[in-house]
Design a protein around this motif. Structure first.
Motif, PDB file in Angstrom:
ATOM      1  N   GLU A 155       8.250 -10.797 -22.229  1.00  0.00           N
ATOM      2  CA  GLU A 155       8.951 -11.879 -22.931  1.00  0.00           C
ATOM      3  C   GLU A 155       9.631 -11.372 -24.198  1.00  0.00           C
ATOM      4  OE1 GLU A 155       5.954 -14.884 -23.463  1.00  0.00           O
ATOM      5  OE2 GLU A 155       5.853 -15.257 -21.300  1.00  0.00           O
ATOM      6  N   ARG A 156       8.961 -10.507 -24.935  1.00  0.00           N
ATOM      7  CA  ARG A 156       9.537  -9.949 -26.160  1.00  0.00           C
ATOM      8  C   ARG A 156      10.773  -9.108 -25.831  1.00  0.00           C
ATOM      9  NH1 ARG A 156       5.279  -9.321 -28.632  1.00  0.00           N
ATOM     10  NH2 ARG A 156       4.485  -7.528 -27.483  1.00  0.00           N
TER      11      ARG A 156
ATOM     12  N   SER B   6      13.678 -11.374 -24.507  1.00  0.00           N
ATOM     13  CA  SER B   6      14.206 -12.216 -25.579  1.00  0.00           C
ATOM     14  C   SER B   6      15.095 -11.437 -26.539  1.00  0.00           C
ATOM     15  CB  SER B   6      13.055 -12.863 -26.363  1.00  0.00           C
ATOM     16  OG  SER B   6      12.350 -13.751 -25.521  1.00  0.00           O
TER      17      SER B   6
ATOM     18  N   GLN C 153      19.974 -16.511 -23.174  1.00  0.00           N
ATOM     19  CA  GLN C 153      19.909 -17.697 -24.017  1.00  0.00           C
ATOM     20  C   GLN C 153      18.573 -18.417 -23.916  1.00  0.00           C
ATOM     21  OE1 GLN C 153      23.310 -20.036 -22.687  1.00  0.00           O
ATOM     22  NE2 GLN C 153      24.274 -19.524 -24.628  1.00  0.00           N
TER      23      GLN C 153
ATOM     24  N   VAL D 289      14.488 -18.241 -22.015  1.00  0.00           N
ATOM     25  CA  VAL D 289      13.465 -17.577 -21.214  1.00  0.00           C
ATOM     26  C   VAL D 289      12.396 -18.612 -20.914  1.00  0.00           C
ATOM     27  CG1 VAL D 289      11.727 -15.747 -21.140  1.00  0.00           C
ATOM     28  CG2 VAL D 289      13.877 -15.370 -22.374  1.00  0.00           C
ATOM     29  N   GLU D 290      12.160 -18.879 -19.633  1.00  0.00           N
ATOM     30  CA  GLU D 290      11.141 -19.842 -19.227  1.00  0.00           C
ATOM     31  C   GLU D 290      10.146 -19.167 -18.302  1.00  0.00           C
ATOM     32  OE1 GLU D 290      13.612 -24.014 -19.123  1.00  0.00           O
ATOM     33  OE2 GLU D 290      13.810 -22.687 -17.387  1.00  0.00           O
TER      34      GLU D 290
ATOM     35  N   TYR E 276       9.708 -15.878 -13.963  1.00  0.00           N
ATOM     36  CA  TYR E 276      10.539 -16.246 -15.113  1.00  0.00           C
ATOM     37  C   TYR E 276      11.884 -16.751 -14.630  1.00  0.00           C
ATOM     38  CZ  TYR E 276       7.247 -14.181 -18.319  1.00  0.00           C
ATOM     39  OH  TYR E 276       6.125 -13.924 -19.038  1.00  0.00           O
TER      40      TYR E 276
ATOM     41  N   LEU F  85      15.684 -17.189 -16.407  1.00  0.00           N
ATOM     42  CA  LEU F  85      16.500 -16.869 -17.571  1.00  0.00           C
ATOM     43  C   LEU F  85      17.850 -17.559 -17.451  1.00  0.00           C
ATOM     44  CD1 LEU F  85      16.046 -12.978 -17.637  1.00  0.00           C
ATOM     45  CD2 LEU F  85      14.534 -14.711 -18.590  1.00  0.00           C
TER      46      LEU F  85
END
Length: 152
Positions: free
Chosen positions: A86-87, A90, A96, A98-99, A107, A109
């Protein structure tokens, strides 16, 4: 959960349309004084019903003509920290949103790019090189409409 009356709902709808409206203008519109309107807005903020004010940029006017929703399945769950993934994802400027989701992919995106070849560059050189990136599925947005929020 906060109790909302009809005026609260009208304020939320109006602010969702244009967050720059003043409390005075909103009050005149809904038959409230400026201080009463401001107290209602503050109560909605304090309760978390309003969680911030966002600036919406026109992607096309800024030269980003392509939006893609990308599903990503991690290659080796357990070998890659979700936080690390995630880092890293992101930090990519074109990403824009991230879920972390349940379903076929881990994920989802939302990515903007100047055109399809720019998206391909982002995919090949940024997304696919992320730790744990595995299977992907891209869905290019053909058109987009703004839908009313949960208050209709």
């Amino acid at each position: 959960m906060i109790e909302l009356d009809e005026i609260d709902r009208q304020l939320l709808r109006a602010l969702a349309q244009d967050v720059t409206q003043s409390a005075g203008a909103l009050g005149r519109r809904f038959g409230l004084s400026q201080p009463a309107t401001w107290r209602r807005i503050r109560r909605l903020q304090d309760s978390g019903a309003i969680s911030g004010r966002r600036l919406r940029l026109d992607k096309a006017a800024l030269g980003f003509g392509v939006t893609v929703f990308l599903g990503i399945k991690l290659a080796r769950k357990g070998h890659v920290s979700l936080e690390d993934f995630e880092r890293a994802v992101s930090a990519i400027p074109e990403v824009q949103l991230v879920e972390h989701v349940l379903g076929l992919y881990d994920y989802r995106l939302r990515i903007v790019a100047r055109d399809l070849s720019d998206f391909e560059r982002v995919l090949r050189h940024r997304i696919m090189t992320l730790p744990g990136a595995g299977e992907v599925e891209a869905n290019v947005v053909l058109s987009e409409e703004r839908r009313p929020g949960p208050l209709g």
